[in-house]
Design a protein around this motif. Structure first.
Motif, PDB file in Angstrom:
ATOM      1  N   GLU A   1       4.284  14.102   0.644  1.00 41.25           N
ATOM      2  CA  GLU A   1       3.873  13.478  -0.604  1.00 41.25           C
ATOM      3  C   GLU A   1       3.446  12.041  -0.349  1.00 41.25           C
ATOM      4  OE1 GLU A   1       7.043  13.736  -3.409  1.00 41.25           O
ATOM      5  OE2 GLU A   1       6.811  15.895  -3.726  1.00 41.25           O
ATOM      6  N   CYS A   2       2.790  11.478  -1.339  1.00 46.17           N
ATOM      7  CA  CYS A   2       2.389  10.071  -1.275  1.00 46.17           C
ATOM      8  C   CYS A   2       3.424   9.215  -1.986  1.00 46.17           C
ATOM      9  CB  CYS A   2       1.016   9.874  -1.927  1.00 46.17           C
ATOM     10  SG  CYS A   2      -0.358  10.585  -1.006  1.00 46.17           S
ATOM     11  N   ASN A   3       3.962   8.271  -1.263  1.00 50.74           N
ATOM     12  CA  ASN A   3       4.825   7.273  -1.888  1.00 50.74           C
ATOM     13  C   ASN A   3       3.927   6.166  -2.422  1.00 50.74           C
ATOM     14  OD1 ASN A   3       6.588   5.023  -2.375  1.00 50.74           O
ATOM     15  ND2 ASN A   3       8.137   6.077  -1.151  1.00 50.74           N
ATOM     16  N   GLU A   4       3.973   5.953  -3.736  1.00 50.46           N
ATOM     17  CA  GLU A   4       3.019   5.052  -4.387  1.00 50.46           C
ATOM     18  C   GLU A   4       3.293   3.578  -4.139  1.00 50.46           C
ATOM     19  OE1 GLU A   4       0.547   6.410  -5.371  1.00 50.46           O
ATOM     20  OE2 GLU A   4       1.174   8.471  -5.729  1.00 50.46           O
ATOM     21  N   GLY A   5       4.347   3.248  -3.433  1.00 51.77           N
ATOM     22  CA  GLY A   5       4.613   1.851  -3.133  1.00 51.77           C
ATOM     23  C   GLY A   5       5.223   1.116  -4.311  1.00 51.77           C
ATOM     24  N   SER A   6       4.651  -0.015  -4.650  1.00 48.80           N
ATOM     25  CA  SER A   6       5.191  -0.863  -5.710  1.00 48.80           C
ATOM     26  C   SER A   6       4.901  -0.252  -7.086  1.00 48.80           C
ATOM     27  CB  SER A   6       4.582  -2.264  -5.622  1.00 48.80           C
ATOM     28  OG  SER A   6       5.010  -3.053  -6.714  1.00 48.80           O
ATOM     29  N   ILE A   7       5.958  -0.004  -7.839  1.00 50.37           N
ATOM     30  CA  ILE A   7       5.809   0.499  -9.205  1.00 50.37           C
ATOM     31  C   ILE A   7       5.232  -0.585 -10.108  1.00 50.37           C
ATOM     32  CG2 ILE A   7       7.022   1.510 -11.161  1.00 50.37           C
ATOM     33  CD1 ILE A   7       6.847   3.320  -8.762  1.00 50.37           C
ATOM     34  N   GLU A   8       5.536  -1.854  -9.811  1.00 45.22           N
ATOM     35  CA  GLU A   8       5.032  -2.948 -10.637  1.00 45.22           C
ATOM     36  C   GLU A   8       3.506  -3.027 -10.578  1.00 45.22           C
ATOM     37  OE1 GLU A   8       7.445  -3.188  -8.468  1.00 45.22           O
ATOM     38  OE2 GLU A   8       9.205  -3.570  -9.741  1.00 45.22           O
ATOM     39  N   PHE A   9       2.941  -2.915  -9.360  1.00 46.00           N
ATOM     40  CA  PHE A   9       1.486  -2.947  -9.246  1.00 46.00           C
ATOM     41  C   PHE A   9       0.860  -1.714  -9.892  1.00 46.00           C
ATOM     42  CE2 PHE A   9       1.847  -6.200  -5.865  1.00 46.00           C
ATOM     43  CZ  PHE A   9       0.833  -7.036  -6.283  1.00 46.00           C
ATOM     44  N   LEU A  10       1.518  -0.574  -9.745  1.00 46.66           N
ATOM     45  CA  LEU A  10       0.997   0.652 -10.336  1.00 46.66           C
ATOM     46  C   LEU A  10       0.969   0.543 -11.860  1.00 46.66           C
ATOM     47  CD1 LEU A  10       0.051   3.285  -8.967  1.00 46.66           C
ATOM     48  CD2 LEU A  10       2.241   4.295  -9.628  1.00 46.66           C
ATOM     49  N   CYS A  11       2.027  -0.010 -12.428  1.00 45.54           N
ATOM     50  CA  CYS A  11       2.063  -0.208 -13.879  1.00 45.54           C
ATOM     51  C   CYS A  11       1.032  -1.250 -14.319  1.00 45.54           C
ATOM     52  CB  CYS A  11       3.460  -0.641 -14.307  1.00 45.54           C
ATOM     53  SG  CYS A  11       4.726   0.643 -14.117  1.00 45.54           S
ATOM     54  N   SER A  12       0.780  -2.238 -13.472  1.00 48.37           N
ATOM     55  CA  SER A  12      -0.217  -3.255 -13.823  1.00 48.37           C
ATOM     56  C   SER A  12      -1.623  -2.658 -13.856  1.00 48.37           C
ATOM     57  CB  SER A  12      -0.173  -4.409 -12.817  1.00 48.37           C
ATOM     58  OG  SER A  12       1.087  -5.038 -12.826  1.00 48.37           O
TER      59      SER A  12
ATOM     60  N   PRO B   1       0.829  -1.212   0.000  1.00 44.40           N
ATOM     61  CA  PRO B   1       0.000   0.000   0.000  1.00 44.40           C
ATOM     62  C   PRO B   1       0.866   1.265   0.000  1.00 44.40           C
ATOM     63  CG  PRO B   1       0.068  -0.955   2.186  1.00 44.40           C
ATOM     64  CD  PRO B   1       0.789  -1.917   1.293  1.00 44.40           C
ATOM     65  N   PRO B   2       0.377   2.348  -0.570  1.00 42.35           N
ATOM     66  CA  PRO B   2       1.117   3.618  -0.535  1.00 42.35           C
ATOM     67  C   PRO B   2       1.074   4.242   0.850  1.00 42.35           C
ATOM     68  CG  PRO B   2      -0.992   3.910  -1.638  1.00 42.35           C
ATOM     69  CD  PRO B   2      -0.854   2.435  -1.369  1.00 42.35           C
ATOM     70  N   TRP B   3       1.974   5.164   1.119  1.00 47.97           N
ATOM     71  CA  TRP B   3       2.035   5.823   2.412  1.00 47.97           C
ATOM     72  C   TRP B   3       2.520   7.263   2.235  1.00 47.97           C
ATOM     73  CZ3 TRP B   3       5.690   2.439   0.633  1.00 47.97           C
ATOM     74  CH2 TRP B   3       7.012   2.889   0.589  1.00 47.97           C
ATOM     75  N   VAL B   4       2.396   8.041   3.305  1.00 45.05           N
ATOM     76  CA  VAL B   4       2.827   9.437   3.294  1.00 45.05           C
ATOM     77  C   VAL B   4       4.289   9.506   3.727  1.00 45.05           C
ATOM     78  CG1 VAL B   4       2.403  11.750   4.208  1.00 45.05           C
ATOM     79  CG2 VAL B   4       0.485  10.175   3.859  1.00 45.05           C
TER      80      VAL B   4
END
Length: 247
Positions: free
Chosen positions: A105-116, A88-91
């Protein structure tokens, strides 16, 4: 509506809801459009088929369009759920952009899941564009596939230009760029689909009949683009006389 979540101070819930609601919103929208374009593409193939009389009787039930929309949304929900559970993303506090200020800012977490997540939206958009492009020459006085094709082109142009703009910005301006891309692509896509319908309903109500829209009757509106159905009808209703002069 998802752009509202990008405004204001980042919180744990807003960081988790930002990208997921955006991906789900586009997935729902594109899945519904895909169901519509598949029907238009099948209608185009039926019109070109040698068995036109039989294939024209095929009933493209709205149930099939709902199945396409629900299937696309269900896949996206599964990807988003795995994203929120596993990474999950976090601050986080960004102290690199500016030396004086600390930016939340929001750290989006896993780039792989975001790209998926957004990769699946891109896949749906490509399918929508292909099916709409195939059905763009459907012989109707109002060809919805043509306007959907323009809408998908606007969608692609906005998000292709978004990538370099997003990567070249820092800090709070990245959020502004993403909000602009969300609003521009949404209004561009929906505008290309619904503005022509509103034009006919509000300004040209005499053209809002089943015969004219379906290409069964010719329209007298000179501003309307001529289609194969309207041209054929006009030719059949025109009498051409010739005079032979003998020397």
């Amino acid at each position: 509506m998802t752009s509202i979540l990008f405004v204001g101070k980042p919180e744990e819930w807003s960081c988790m809801a930002r990208q997921t609601t955006l991906a789900l919103g586009f997935s729902l929208c594109l899945s519904c459009i895909l169901g519509k374009t598949i029907v238009l593409m099948l209608a185009k193939r039926a019109a070109k088929s040698k068995m036109a009389e039989k294939t024209s009787r095929i009933n493209f039930k709205p149930l099939y369009q709902r199945i396409v929309a629900i299937t696309g949304l269900t896949i996206e929900v599964g990807i988003c759920t795995a994203y929120l559970i596993l990474t999950p993303p976090w601050v986080y506090k960004n102290m690199e952009s500016q030396n004086i200020k600390i930016i939340l800012e929001c750290n989006e977490g896993s780039i792989e899941f975001l790209c998926s997540m957004f990769g699946f939206d891109v896949f749906l958009a490509i399918l929508c564009f292909i099916t709409a492009f195939v059905a763009r020459k459907l012989p109707d006085n109002f060809n919805e596939a043509k306007f959907i094709t323009f809408g998908m082109l606007v969608f692609f142009i906005v998000w292709i230009s978004f990538v370099p703009a997003y990567l070249s910005t820092r800090g709070k301006f990245k959020v502004a760029v993403e909000i602009f891309a969300i609003l521009a692509s949404s209004f561009g896509l929906l505008g290309c689909i619904y503005v022509p319908k509103g034009y006919i309903i509000l300004i040209k109500p005499e053209r809002n009949t089943e015969e004219i829209v379906g290409g069964k009757a010719a329209t007298n509106d000179k501003s309307a683009p001529a289609t194969s159905a309207s041209i054929t009808s006009e030719i059949n209703n025109t009498t051409v006389s010739t005079v032979v002069l003998d020397d």
